[in-house]
Design a protein around this motif. Structure first.
Motif, PDB file in Angstrom:
ATOM      1  N   VAL A 125     -35.569  18.461   8.451  1.00  0.00           N
ATOM      2  CA  VAL A 125     -34.601  19.141   9.307  1.00  0.00           C
ATOM      3  C   VAL A 125     -34.490  18.372  10.616  1.00  0.00           C
ATOM      4  CG1 VAL A 125     -34.134  21.247  10.633  1.00  0.00           C
ATOM      5  CG2 VAL A 125     -34.999  21.406   8.275  1.00  0.00           C
ATOM      6  N   LEU A 126     -33.277  18.113  11.057  1.00  0.00           N
ATOM      7  CA  LEU A 126     -33.054  17.281  12.239  1.00  0.00           C
ATOM      8  C   LEU A 126     -33.661  17.915  13.483  1.00  0.00           C
ATOM      9  CD1 LEU A 126     -29.344  16.198  11.652  1.00  0.00           C
ATOM     10  CD2 LEU A 126     -31.371  14.727  11.517  1.00  0.00           C
ATOM     11  N   ASP A 151     -31.579  15.377  18.375  1.00  0.00           N
ATOM     12  CA  ASP A 151     -30.397  14.818  17.720  1.00  0.00           C
ATOM     13  C   ASP A 151     -29.211  15.717  18.033  1.00  0.00           C
ATOM     14  OD1 ASP A 151     -28.467  14.751  15.239  1.00  0.00           O
ATOM     15  OD2 ASP A 151     -29.605  12.886  15.119  1.00  0.00           O
ATOM     16  N   GLY A 154     -28.472  17.895  15.151  1.00  0.00           N
ATOM     17  CA  GLY A 154     -29.578  18.814  14.933  1.00  0.00           C
ATOM     18  C   GLY A 154     -29.619  19.967  15.914  1.00  0.00           C
ATOM     19  N   TYR A 161     -25.114  23.392  12.581  1.00  0.00           N
ATOM     20  CA  TYR A 161     -26.190  22.874  11.728  1.00  0.00           C
ATOM     21  C   TYR A 161     -27.286  23.914  11.540  1.00  0.00           C
ATOM     22  CZ  TYR A 161     -30.039  19.878  10.139  1.00  0.00           C
ATOM     23  OH  TYR A 161     -31.081  19.337   9.435  1.00  0.00           O
ATOM     24  N   ARG A 162     -27.688  24.591  12.601  1.00  0.00           N
ATOM     25  CA  ARG A 162     -28.767  25.567  12.527  1.00  0.00           C
ATOM     26  C   ARG A 162     -28.395  26.785  11.685  1.00  0.00           C
ATOM     27  NH1 ARG A 162     -33.574  23.186  13.698  1.00  0.00           N
ATOM     28  NH2 ARG A 162     -33.064  21.451  15.072  1.00  0.00           N
ATOM     29  N   GLN A 175     -29.763  21.879   5.404  1.00  0.00           N
ATOM     30  CA  GLN A 175     -30.268  21.212   6.604  1.00  0.00           C
ATOM     31  C   GLN A 175     -31.113  20.001   6.227  1.00  0.00           C
ATOM     32  OE1 GLN A 175     -31.935  23.505   9.865  1.00  0.00           O
ATOM     33  NE2 GLN A 175     -30.934  25.375   9.127  1.00  0.00           N
ATOM     34  N   GLY A 212     -30.266  16.213   7.006  1.00  0.00           N
ATOM     35  CA  GLY A 212     -31.273  15.473   7.768  1.00  0.00           C
ATOM     36  C   GLY A 212     -31.649  14.167   7.103  1.00  0.00           C
TER      37      GLY A 212
END
Length: 350
Positions: free
Chosen positions: A74-75, A79, A82, A87-88, A95, A99
């Motif tokens: 996961v980023l 980033d 990220g 993204y979250r 994810q 990533g």
């Protein structure tokens, strides 16, 4: 066998730019003797602490294998993607997939840029006279960059996604850019910084953030940051040593070109290829906000170039016209007080 045992005793943890050997203070128009001593010190540092892509990374250790279910893919928040709300909000498996693709593409971009750098530096080295103190250091740097391309490509192959690296237009012009090493070396080494500084800034931000990541990615970042500190230091010293030797006309041109090169090549390094958006259906507005429409994204972009703004000022290339260009290109802001000033300290001091 533990991971620590599997990693060569020759390897060392992440070291920042402040861990370079004691170098003379950077100043425009430094004497030939001072510049030669800088090159000697950097060359000796390359002998004393250097890394091998296959000796100093424990590729065969179980902890260094790629697990597509490992949540450490996961980023990190450091980033731009990220840290995004979009993204979250994605499910964990998505994810992780994003990533892995993102980390592989960052390394592909890195090796493509370093390939351009290697060819350009060798073009420049070809022009050097006998006795030039730059020859030894630059060939050390090229050796290290070759190892970087090897470790990046091996990691990309291990991750197993077919990433393109740079955006299509940058891949097209990559065949001609190295000629600048012999035709316009001052502009070439400005371009070197435009590629090295964004990657170095991002990787140091991730390492300083302390977030968990796959051991192979962390190790590659540690090695890359440690050796890039020397490469960036050389480029800074080269520009400061040679800026006073520019003609009046060359100085006016470079005052304008300096921020243009930073923005164009910085975007080529930092902005993901469109293939990622298509692969993962990332909305266009998300990418626009991340690169660089949202206020926090603009702040991040400004931070990336804090060191080179300091360099432009020290080299006498931050004139009124120059400041206007930095502002026009949206990469202006407060300059670093010293090289590699951490972003947190930078924000608090602003």
């Amino acid at each position: 066998m533990t991971l620590q045992d599997a990693t060569s005793q020759h390897a060392a943890p992440y070291r920042a730019a402040e861990d370079l050997p004691e170098l003379p203070e950077m100043e425009p128009g430094m004497s030939a003797e001072t510049y030669a001593q800088v090159l000697e010190d950097l060359s000796q540092a390359s002998v004393d602490r250097h890394f091998d892509a296959f000796r100093d990374i424990a590729w065969d250790h179980p902890d260094f294998q790629v697990d597509p279910t490992d949540p450490r893919w996961v980023l990190p928040q450091a980033d731009r993607l990220g840290a995004s709300a979009w993204y979250r909000e994605q499910p964990l498996d998505q994810q992780i997939a994003i990533g892995m693709w993102r980390q592989a593409n960052i390394m592909k971009v890195g090796l493509q840029f370093e390939n351009i750098l290697i060819r350009g530096v060798m073009q420049y080295v070809f022009t050097l006279p006998n006795g030039s103190p730059e020859f030894r250091y630059l060939t050390h740097e090229v050796t290290e960059e070759c190892h970087h391309t090897q470790m990046f490509q091996r990691a990309v192959d291990r991750i197993g996604v077919d990433v393109p690296g740079m955006r299509w237009w940058m891949r097209k012009v990559a065949t001609v850019l190295p000629w600048a090493g012999s035709i316009a070396p001052f502009a070439f080494f400005v371009g070197v910084l435009a590629g090295e500084e964004p990657i170095d800034h991002t990787q140091k931000r991730v390492l300083r953030g302390g977030e968990q990541m796959p051991p192979v990615i962390q190790r590659i970042m540690q090695i890359h940051v440690a050796e890039e500190a020397r490469h960036i230091s050389f480029a800074h010293h080269y520009i400061l040593a040679n800026a006073p030797r520019l003609s009046w006309a060359e100085r006016q041109v470079m005052t304008v070109l300096f921020p243009v090169i930073m923005r164009v090549l910085g975007d080529a390094i930092l902005i993901p290829a469109k293939e990622m958006s298509r692969e993962f259906d990332i909305p266009r507005h998300v990418m626009k906000d991340l690169y660089w429409r949202a206020p926090e994204s603009r702040e991040h972009l400004s931070e990336v170039f804090a060191d080179v703004r300091m360099l432009a000022e020290e080299a006498g290339l931050m004139t009124r016209v120059g400041r206007f260009m930095w502002r026009l290109l949206k990469i202006d802001g407060r300059s670093s007080r010293f090289r590699s000033e951490p972003a947190v300290a930078f924000s608090e001091a602003a």
